[in-house]
Design a protein around this motif. Structure first.
Motif, short mmCIF file in Angstrom:
data_model
loop_
_atom_site.label_atom_id
_atom_site.label_comp_id
_atom_site.label_asym_id
_atom_site.label_seq_id
_atom_site.Cartn_x
_atom_site.Cartn_y
_atom_site.Cartn_z
N MET A 129 44.21 29.44 50.07
CA MET A 129 43.89 28.03 50.29
C MET A 129 43.46 27.78 51.72
SD MET A 129 44.38 26.63 47.33
CE MET A 129 44.48 24.89 47.68
N LEU A 154 48.84 32.69 47.82
CA LEU A 154 48.14 31.44 47.49
C LEU A 154 47.86 30.64 48.76
CD1 LEU A 154 46.97 29.53 45.41
CD2 LEU A 154 49.26 28.58 45.08
N ARG A 165 45.94 30.78 33.80
CA ARG A 165 44.87 29.89 34.26
C ARG A 165 43.54 30.42 33.72
NH1 ARG A 165 45.88 26.45 38.26
NH2 ARG A 165 43.81 26.66 39.16
N LYS A 219 39.23 25.26 47.00
CA LYS A 219 40.11 24.52 46.10
C LYS A 219 40.95 25.49 45.26
CE LYS A 219 36.82 22.30 44.00
NZ LYS A 219 36.18 21.37 43.05
N ARG A 220 42.14 25.04 44.89
CA ARG A 220 43.01 25.85 44.02
C ARG A 220 42.30 26.19 42.71
NH1 ARG A 220 45.13 29.25 41.68
NH2 ARG A 220 47.29 29.47 41.01
N SER A 221 41.47 25.29 42.24
CA SER A 221 40.81 25.48 40.95
C SER A 221 39.78 26.61 40.95
CB SER A 221 40.13 24.18 40.51
OG SER A 221 39.19 23.75 41.48
#
Length: 257
Positions: A111, A107, A68, A116-118
């Protein structure tokens, strides 16, 4: 040329977003930093920005092998450095001798902070170490708020980006034959299971294509797609060769080692 014709329908909204970023850089003549993007999103950004003379694009995820990454769209005069990507990394401290933490737990806890995951990059496991890559703008908040994962008490230690563990993804290539490019057919063939079981996995929200949840067994897969099946691992569709005498497609795929 209609750029949308080269992409799936579900990717069109993201393409619009990239075009908007590009336009912002052109109009303001200043760089635009995105959140973390998965590899498919990175590929779309590369294609949409293209070999533009006015707008360039670079990617950085904290280290060389990052999956990522944040994208930086910038005007031609700008010379970006890694510092421009605004990335921080933490190493988790916890009672690793007594507790085993897994990716979904970490994760999920991140969260649950309401982010946000981003805003998060890779979560890296290397031997008994766990490292988390985050956007600099939320790093202080995460450091203050993340005190527990599952039943484990944790603390975060900021580390230099050069100390991020390198994890290289290796694909072991194999060949199979398929009657169609439907998702359930491909999952059944690659993971050597009954098609009905593959269908249930897809409908049961256990399968992702290019990091997106897909729940339609009839979803049409393409060369280059990365498929992950919960509990079975990840594979990549490398190429579709010609048909066999029995009118089946010959599929070359890679499974992550």
């Amino acid at each position: 040329m209609n750029i949308y014709q080269h992409f799936r329908q579900e990717e069109h909204d993201f393409i619009d977003q990239v075009l908007e970023w590009k336009e912002t850089v052109e109009e303001q003549y200043a760089p635009k930093l995105t959140d973390f993007l998965d590899p498919r999103e990175q590929e779309i950004v590369r294609i949409v920005v293209g070999e533009n003379q006015e707008v360039k694009v670079g990617f950085h995820g904290g280290n060389e092998g990052a999956e990522r990454k944040r994208a930086l769209l910038y005007p031609s005069y700008f010379n970006p450095t890694y510092a421009d990507y605004n990335i921080k990394a933490f190493e988790l401290s916890y009672a690793s001798k007594f507790i085993k933490l897994e990716h979904p737990q970490i994760l999920g806890s991140l969260m649950s902070l309401g982010l946000k995951r981003s805003k998060f990059g890779d979560i890296i496991f290397k031997e008994d170490r766990i490292q988390i890559v985050v956007a600099e703008e939320i790093s202080s908040f995460v450091e203050l708020q993340l005190k527990e994962i599952g039943r484990a008490s944790v603390s975060l230690r900021l580390i230099p980006l050069e100390n991020i563990s390198s994890v290289k993804e290796n694909w072991e290539e194999s060949t199979t034959t398929i009657t169609s490019t439907r998702l359930d057919v491909i999952v059944a063939s690659i993971y050597n299971m009954a098609r009905q079981k593959a269908k249930l996995l897809v409908e049961g929200s256990k399968v992702k294509v290019n990091w997106r949840l897909v729940e339609q067994p009839s979803f049409d897969c393409q060369e280059g797609d990365v498929i992950s099946v919960r509990g079975y691992g990840r594979c990549k569709l490398i190429s579709l060769e010609g048909k066999t005498k029995k009118d089946k497609w010959r599929l070359i795929f890679g499974k992550r080692k």
